[in-house]
Design a protein around this motif. Structure first.
Motif, mmCIF file in Angstrom:
data_model
loop_
_atom_site.group_PDB
_atom_site.id
_atom_site.type_symbol
_atom_site.label_atom_id
_atom_site.label_comp_id
_atom_site.label_asym_id
_atom_site.label_seq_id
_atom_site.Cartn_x
_atom_site.Cartn_y
_atom_site.Cartn_z
ATOM 1 N N LEU A 194 33.157 45.933 39.018
ATOM 2 C CA LEU A 194 33.557 44.529 38.960
ATOM 3 C C LEU A 194 34.790 44.283 38.103
ATOM 4 O O LEU A 194 35.284 43.154 38.050
ATOM 5 N N LYS A 195 35.271 45.301 37.430
ATOM 6 C CA LYS A 195 36.346 45.127 36.454
ATOM 7 C C LYS A 195 37.622 44.618 37.129
ATOM 8 O O LYS A 195 38.032 45.098 38.189
ATOM 9 N N ASP A 196 38.253 43.621 36.482
ATOM 10 C CA ASP A 196 39.559 43.090 36.917
ATOM 11 C C ASP A 196 39.531 42.524 38.332
ATOM 12 O O ASP A 196 40.548 42.552 39.040
ATOM 13 N N ASP A 197 38.405 42.017 38.779
ATOM 14 C CA ASP A 197 38.316 41.429 40.119
ATOM 15 C C ASP A 197 37.325 40.268 40.069
ATOM 16 O O ASP A 197 36.138 40.422 40.377
ATOM 17 N N ASN A 198 37.822 39.080 39.696
ATOM 18 C CA ASN A 198 36.942 37.914 39.570
ATOM 19 C C ASN A 198 36.414 37.439 40.910
ATOM 20 O O ASN A 198 35.338 36.834 40.975
ATOM 21 N N LYS A 200 35.429 39.396 43.322
ATOM 22 C CA LYS A 200 34.265 40.242 43.569
ATOM 23 C C LYS A 200 33.094 39.831 42.673
ATOM 24 O O LYS A 200 31.933 39.811 43.116
ATOM 25 N N VAL A 201 33.378 39.503 41.425
ATOM 26 C CA VAL A 201 32.316 39.056 40.510
ATOM 27 C C VAL A 201 31.667 37.786 41.042
ATOM 28 O O VAL A 201 30.435 37.650 41.064
ATOM 29 N N LYS A 202 32.477 36.837 41.491
ATOM 30 C CA LYS A 202 31.964 35.577 42.013
ATOM 31 C C LYS A 202 31.114 35.811 43.261
ATOM 32 O O LYS A 202 30.052 35.189 43.432
ATOM 33 N N PRO A 208 31.608 33.252 37.192
ATOM 34 C CA PRO A 208 33.067 33.175 37.395
ATOM 35 C C PRO A 208 33.826 34.456 37.099
ATOM 36 O O PRO A 208 34.808 34.766 37.762
ATOM 37 N N ASP A 209 33.423 35.228 36.081
ATOM 38 C CA ASP A 209 34.168 36.439 35.743
ATOM 39 C C ASP A 209 33.242 37.415 35.018
ATOM 40 O O ASP A 209 32.089 37.094 34.697
ATOM 41 N N LEU A 210 33.785 38.607 34.759
ATOM 42 C CA LEU A 210 32.982 39.665 34.147
ATOM 43 C C LEU A 210 32.616 39.333 32.705
ATOM 44 O O LEU A 210 31.559 39.762 32.221
ATOM 45 N N GLU A 211 33.452 38.559 32.002
ATOM 46 C CA GLU A 211 33.140 38.201 30.618
ATOM 47 C C GLU A 211 31.857 37.382 30.542
ATOM 48 O O GLU A 211 31.045 37.561 29.623
#
Length: 363
Positions: A194-198, A200-202, A208-211
């Motif tokens: 999921l890193k650096d791809d919001n 895909k996270v959504k 909304p994001d990995l954080e």
């Protein structure tokens, strides 16, 4: 007890030679154990990891079945300062990889062998008992016949060329291994996926994001039990959010995470309970003052300050219960399926302030 790093050339230790503790912030880690009683997958992964550590350290007194208890690897040899979880076999810190002194092999220059051979010839010339027959016995035969001294030169050069080719092949395999690990990490369902791809996270989690995902993990992670030992906490949470978001079948998720279907079912059930226990206190009914202070002006213009909550009812699909009475109570003629209904309350600002317990559709 004094701990010292077993990496060749590393002088890290917990105490100095006078027995005084060194405050250097380093940690020292034991070699991983081979866990054979936790299933075939865990056994294979832990065995491979133990072999990887041994190969990285490269000490003659360390073998797979014989590792002295005093042997430790310090945190300087890991990117994050500590070994990764044993299930993260594509993580760079799954085994020591920094400052090993032998990760890359450099080809030895032929001049070194020439100087060594020259010194050997000088010693041979100064020894009268060493005749030509003995020299012929010591030097391996070469394809092109030559005098004894020239033959030794050609043999050493031939061996040097062979070492260069062998080390070049080892370096090529190391680079190929790194590439394959990187490709495997991109396909593994973990945080690197999921890193650096919001977007895909959504799509997979609804967050909304990995954080935000990592924030949820920090909240619930300490309370999640790894009963199966096959999935780390992040994958347990990711699996649960993915099923809630996409309603994927258990069998499909088991293929994605490469675990048994029963493991997916138990993980989902356990994680849902933890999420409920840790996040339900976040849903609270605000006071009138808070509602008035955050009331959108459209509501104030239309209703004044009389709006406290916006109510709605929704249904979600569930698996068909095996109990006939529960099946009858949960069957929805409107949805033509078994469902559960919930009452939800939302403040005028838009935050959820109330969720009821689930009820059967006919109740």
């Amino acid at each position: 007890m004094v701990n010292r790093c077993c990496i060749v050339g590393c002088n890290s230790a917990t105490h100095d030679r006078h027995g005084k503790k060194i405050e250097n912030g380093l940690t020292f880690h034991r070699f991983p154990a081979w866990r054979r009683n936790h299933g075939d997958q865990v056994s294979e992964i832990t065995k491979s990891r133990r072999l990887a550590w041994i190969a990285a350290v490269r000490r003659p007194n360390i073998t797979f079945h014989s590792i002295p208890m005093s042997m430790r690897v310090c945190s300087l040899h890991f990117h994050s300062g500590k070994p990764a979880n044993e299930m993260y076999n594509s993580h760079p810190d799954w085994a020591p990889s920094l400052h090993l002194g032998h990760t890359e092999m450099k080809a030895t220059k032929t001049a070194r062998y020439e100087r060594q051979n020259k010194r050997k010839r000088q010693r041979t010339d100064s020894t009268p008992a060493m005749d030509e027959t003995v020299i012929d016995d010591l030097v391996p035969p070469v394809e092109t016949p030559a005098p004894a001294e020239d033959g030794a030169d050609q043999t050493l050069l031939t061996e040097c060329d062979f070492c260069q080719r062998r080390r070049a092949e080892i370096n090529r395999l190391l680079e190929e291994n790194r590439t394959l690990k990187c490709e495997l990490g991109q396909r593994k369902m973990d945080e690197h996926f999921l890193k650096d791809d919001n977007v895909k996270v959504k799509y997979y989690t609804g967050l909304p994001d990995l954080e935000v995902v990592m924030g949820v993990l920090a909240c619930v992670g300490p309370y999640m039990t790894q009963s199966s030992k096959l999935l780390p906490p992040f994958q347990m949470l990711f699996l649960t959010l993915m099923r809630l978001r996409l309603n994927l079948p258990l069998q499909h998720i088991s293929h994605l995470f490469r675990v048994d279907r029963k493991t997916v079912s138990k993980t989902f059930s356990d994680t849902i309970n933890v999420l409920h226990a840790r996040t339900s206190p976040l849903i609270n009914w605000p006071g009138r003052d808070a509602l008035h202070a955050t009331m959108p002006h459209q509501f104030v213009e239309a209703f004044g300050k009389r709006v406290a909550v916006i109510l709605d009812c929704f249904e979600i699909f569930i698996q068909t219960p095996s109990n006939l009475k529960a099946r009858a109570q949960s069957y929805s003629h409107y949805k033509h399926n078994t469902t559960m209904k919930f009452l939800i309350g939302i403040t005028p600002q838009g935050s959820i302030s109330f969720i009821s317990k689930g009820w059967g559709t006919r109740q």
